[in-house]
Design a protein around this motif. Structure first.
Motif, PDB file in Angstrom:
ATOM      1  N   GLU A 166       0.254  -1.086  -0.137  1.00  0.00           N
ATOM      2  CA  GLU A 166       0.108  -0.013   0.149  1.00  0.00           C
ATOM      3  C   GLU A 166       0.902   0.961  -0.087  1.00  0.00           C
ATOM      4  O   GLU A 166       0.338   2.137  -0.764  1.00  0.00           O
ATOM      5  N   LYS A 189      -1.600   3.194  -2.932  1.00  0.00           N
ATOM      6  CA  LYS A 189      -3.427   2.418  -2.831  1.00  0.00           C
ATOM      7  C   LYS A 189      -3.883   1.848  -1.890  1.00  0.00           C
ATOM      8  O   LYS A 189      -2.569   1.312  -1.206  1.00  0.00           O
ATOM      9  N   SER A 190      -5.264   1.586  -1.532  1.00  0.00           N
ATOM     10  CA  SER A 190      -5.188   0.743   0.020  1.00  0.00           C
ATOM     11  C   SER A 190      -5.835  -0.451  -0.565  1.00  0.00           C
ATOM     12  O   SER A 190      -6.883   0.182  -0.882  1.00  0.00           O
ATOM     13  N   LEU A 198      -6.194  -0.847  -3.835  1.00  0.00           N
ATOM     14  CA  LEU A 198      -5.460  -1.544  -4.601  1.00  0.00           C
ATOM     15  C   LEU A 198      -5.848  -3.114  -4.274  1.00  0.00           C
ATOM     16  O   LEU A 198      -6.700  -4.357  -3.928  1.00  0.00           O
TER      17      LEU A 198
END
Ligand code: ADP
Ligand code: MG
Ligand code: MG
Length: 875
Positions: free
Chosen positions: A73, A78-79, A87
């Motif tokens: 991340e 992104k997560s 993500l």
């Protein structure tokens, strides 16, 4: 705390055991700075721990996985499960050895009803986002949850039908949305549960599925068939997604760094625009050749080309590379050594060497016997062969592949050949009289006989493909047909014969061409630099001798003079000799025969161009040359002006029940010294004449077969020398000749010290020696050997691989004894078994000067001799 997880940036290609092949190479490429999407690998150790402890992911493992997800991340910005910028990852299995049966890859993991909407927003491409989501639902459902993939596929098919569309890429965002909701329904119908919306749950389930797939039936079977240990486990690679299905500036493909079917340099492969993952191999649409990418996206093509070249240099081998382009940016997703044909392998290895990518030692080590075989002999088209079933099998006596019409006698074969047909000679077994039939045939098939039978030896010598000992085949002399169970082979029936596999098919199977581009010369030069034991050839016809030299022989180790009598007109003359009643009569014939032999020897010496040639004097039992049936006897009697009775009487007289141990070899030399004298004279005279005509030096080697005893050998040597000296006295020119013996009888091994006092060289004939040391007759052995192999008593056929414990020990004794009294004794092994790779491993430990084998086995023998030495120096 145990490490269960490694980031790509932490591993290397040496860690295949721990990270699996795919993971180790992803790590290596990351280390090299290549554009690899970031990711991490859960180790094979974690897999084994999971499988051995009740199939649960431990808290440790989960913690480490989540810690690594956080690192992803951070790197990607992104997560996981994030509504704004989600993500997405792929989950890919990968054990030490690539193997089918392991879990297929799941792409786009991390998508759910919410994140798919953010993907729509961020990509401004609704169709793309829902295509990704339906793929996840489908792959996850199939691979992780075990819902039959066809259930998913049929939904797409139905939709296309109802909309009147042909291809997936014609479906719109709304279509995919409909599919997504139908897929979700499939989960409820099949599993009584919903598709897991929580990305973390998705991830754990996927990891567990990969681990579990190590023990599915397909994987287990594959491991058993390929001798892969069950204790390796598989790793799991979790990697940030890149998208080849983003639109027209995206795509995905697979390339080889060189052509895997012929080895030509330059990228070879396929790609698809606007596609993801397996679309290329799945055949959803027809992919384009990678060369077209040079026009579609020149910059990316260049970059890919450079990366492939660098990977080749780094891995020192041809690579098979997976890539994806997302909106113009190239990513590498996998590299591994590419599978290739044998033909390609030789070309590739030589090119890698010439380009300085691998060194000479690596080159020597990397070529395998099957690669050379493919380069030297034709083979059937692999694809065509797949759909064919053989109706007959036997011993693979001489490699290669051939198609032709069946004929059952040498005459019929020769006539058919004259008519322009391609011919397969089919016989119960062959004899010297069949030699012309063999020579015109594309292949020889026999129902009887083993690897050292006449048919096998002669066919190998000539490089003609052959299958012998086809026990299911019945061929009755005079019937001109063969039967195999219900099937019949008529005269003219088209057969395809695979001498490499020992299989025979009805009808024509298309052939693959021989790679004549292979630079065997280059290889010979390299092998010669490394091998210490030399390789000579078993050959006697000028044709075979030339072939042998072209295939890298340093000389002739065994020229069988009796082969020269096989030809029809000579056979008659030779029969006259055997049938002669008085010495005077014999001497008359011998005078004529000497001229014929001299001519043969001259051709041999001319063909050998000054290389050492070892000529063996007459060896086989005389009865082999005599007619057997009354019919034949009558013909011979007529031709020689004898009565039928005379011929039959002589023939009966000479007949033996155990021919290979009887009146042959030096027994003949003792009984008829004049025959050996004649041969000795012919050899020396031929040498003189060729030296005068051609200007090169010849050092004749005269070999006496089947010696039992020192006095026996000394006596006959003496009488040959008398004859030889006479010739030399006339010529008044120096000539350096040697007289030695074959060692092929156990007693000769034990008295080798005595024999060596009179002999200039020893040459071990392993066929006869094996027959006598093991007490297994050469002709009857196949049945027994097969039984012993099946029962696990023998590891190998002792007529093909030198029996180290028995025959090998005997050879050692003879060498030791012989060199004791004659330290300069030259030593060779001229039995065909010497050329087997396993024999070579053993023979390399002995102080011998050369081995000798049929021409077409020379390259392989030289290669193995070099490999053994290279391995020693590396150790
Ligand atoms: P296999 O061992 O069957 O080739 P892979 O794990 O290599 O399985 O993946 C199957 C396909 O998915 C390949 O075309 C691969 O390139 C693609 N793929 C795998 N991971 C990703 C990723 N992170 N992003 C995009 N495509 C991927
Ligand atoms: Mg792959
Ligand atoms: Mg012999």
């Amino acid at each position: 705390m145990k490490r269960w997880v490694y980031l790509f940036s932490e591993g290397s290609k040496e860690q295949r055991d721990l990270l699996g092949g795919k993971g180790a190479n992803l790590a290596e490429m990351t280390k090299l700075g290549l554009p690899v999407p970031t990711g991490f690998t859960v180790t094979t150790e974690a897999c084994l721990h999971y499988l051995n402890n009740g199939n649960v992911l431990t808290d440790d493992m989960k913690d480490q996985v989540m810690a690594s997800v956080m690192q992803l991340e951070e790197k990607t910005g992104k997560s996981f499960g994030d509504f704004k910028n989600p993500l997405l990852v792929s989950v890919r299995s990968g054990s030490k050895f690539s193997m089918p049966g392991m879990m297929d890859t799941v792409l786009n993991l991390g998508l759910n009803d919410e994140t798919v909407e953010s993907l729509v927003r961020n990509s401004e491409n609704e169709r793309f986002a829902y295509d990704c989501y339906r793929r996840l639902l489908q792959m996850f459902g199939d691979v992780v949850m075990g819902i039959d993939n066809s259930k998913f596929e049929s939904r797409i098919t139905q939709l296309k039908q109802s909309e009147g569309l042909n291809f997936d890429n014609e479906l719109t965002a709304n279509h995919w949305k409909r599919i997504v909701s139908e897929y979700k329904q499939l989960y409820r119908e099949n599993l009584d549960r919903d598709f897991p919306q929580d990305p973390v749950e998705q991830l754990y389930l996927a990891i567990e599925a990969v681990f579990g797939s190590w023990n599915n039936n397909r994987a287990k079977t594959y491991r058993r068939l390929h001798d892969i240990s069950d204790d390796l486990g598989t790793a799991v690679n979790i990697q940030e997604m890149v998208f080849g299905n983003f639109g027209e500036t995206s795509g995905t493909g697979v390339v080889f760094s060189r052509n895997p079917s012929n080895g030509e340099p330059g990228l070879f492969g396929e790609y698809l625009i606007n596609a993801q993952g397996e679309d290329v191999v799945a055949g959803v649409r027809t992919p384009k050749s990678i060369q077209v990418l040079a026009e579609d996206m020149p910059e990316q093509f260049e970059q890919l080309d450079t990366i492939c070249k660098n990977l080749e240099k780094h891995y020192k081998d041809m690579q098979d590379v997976e890539f994806t382009i997302e909106r113009g940016k190239l990513f590498i997703l996998q590299t591994r050594s590419g599978k290739r044909t044998s033909k390609a392998q030789l070309a590739i290895i030589l090119d890698l060497f010439k380009e300085g990518i691998i060194d000479e030692e690596t080159l020597v080590q990397r070529i395998e016997a099957k690669d050379l075989e493919a380069a030297l002999h034709p083979s059937f088209d692999v694809k065509a062969l797949k759909n064919r079933v053989h109706f007959l099998s036997g011993l693979a006596a001489s490699p290669g592949a051939a198609v032709g019409a069946a004929y059952f006698t040498a005459e019929a074969a020769t006539e058919a050949k004259d008519r322009g047909e391609r011919v397969i000679l089919v016989r119960e077994e062959t004899s010297p009289e069949d030699i012309e039939g063999i020579a015109v045939a594309e292949a020889v098939v026999t129902s009887r006989g083993g690897m050292t039978s006449h048919a096998a030896v002669v066919a190998r010598g000539m490089g003609i493909c052959s299958v012998v000992g086809c026990e299911a085949l019945t061929v009755v002399d005079g019937e001109n047909r063969g039967t195999v169970g219900e099937e019949t082979i008529e005269e003219g029936t088209i057969l395809s014969v695979d001498g490499t596999a020992g299989k025979i098919y009805f009808g024509e199977i298309p052939m693959e061409e021989v790679a004549n581009t292979v630079a065997l010369d280059d290889l010979h030069e390299i092998w010669d630099r490394h091998a210490t034991i030399k390789v000579r050839a078993n050959a006697e016809t000028p044709n075979d001798i030339e072939t042998a030299m072209a295939l890298g022989a340093v000389g002739i180790g065994l020229a069988r003079t009796e082969h020269m009598f096989f030809e029809k007109t000579r056979l008659l003359q030779f029969r006259r000799l055997i049938l002669a009643d008085t010495l005077q009569e014999r001497q008359e014939v011998l005078k004529e025969l000497k001229e014929v032999q001299k001519q043969d020897f001259k051709f041999m010496y001319q063909a050998g161009a000054g290389k050492s040639e070892n000529v063996r004097l007459l060896d086989p039992p005389l009865h082999e040359f005599l007619p057997k049936t009354t019919e034949e006897c009558r013909e011979v009697a007529k031709a020689l002006g004898k009565t039928l009775n005379e011929v039959k009487r002589k023939s009966d007289n000479l007949s033996e029940t155990n021919p290979m141990l009887g009146f042959r070899g030096l027994r003949l030399g003792v009984a008829y010294p004049e025959i050996y004298q004649m041969q000795g004279e012919a050899i020396i005279e031929a040498a003189y004449e060729v030296m005068a005509e051609q200007g090169f030096e010849i050092k004749p080697e005269i070999m006496i077969p089947f010696t039992i005893d020192a006095t026996e050998f000394a006596t006959v040597r003496h009488s040959i020398e008398e004859a030889v000296q006479k010739v030399m006295a006339e010529k008044q020119l120096p000539l350096d000749y040697q007289i030695g013996t074959m060692i092929e009888i156990p007693r000769a091994c034990f008295v080798a010290d005595e024999i060596a006092k009179h002999a200039d060289f020893f040459s071990f004939g392993t066929n006869d020696l094996t027959q006598m040391v093991l007490g297994l007759s050469r002709d009857d052995s196949p049945r027994i050997v097969t039984q012993y192999l099946d029962a696990g008593i023998f590891q190998d056929d002792p007529f093909q691989v030198i029996d180290e414990a028995g025959v090998g020990a005997m050879i050692k004794i003879a060498i030791e004894n012989g060199r004791k009294t004659n330290p300069n004794l030259k030593i060779g092994i001229c039995g065909e078994a010497a050329a087997h790779p396993k024999s070579i491993e053993f023979l390399s430990t002995l102080p011998i000067d050369y081995i000798s084998c049929s021409p077409f086995r020379i390259p392989q023998a030289k290669m193995k001799l070099a490999q053994v030495r290279v391995e020693e120096t590396i150790k």
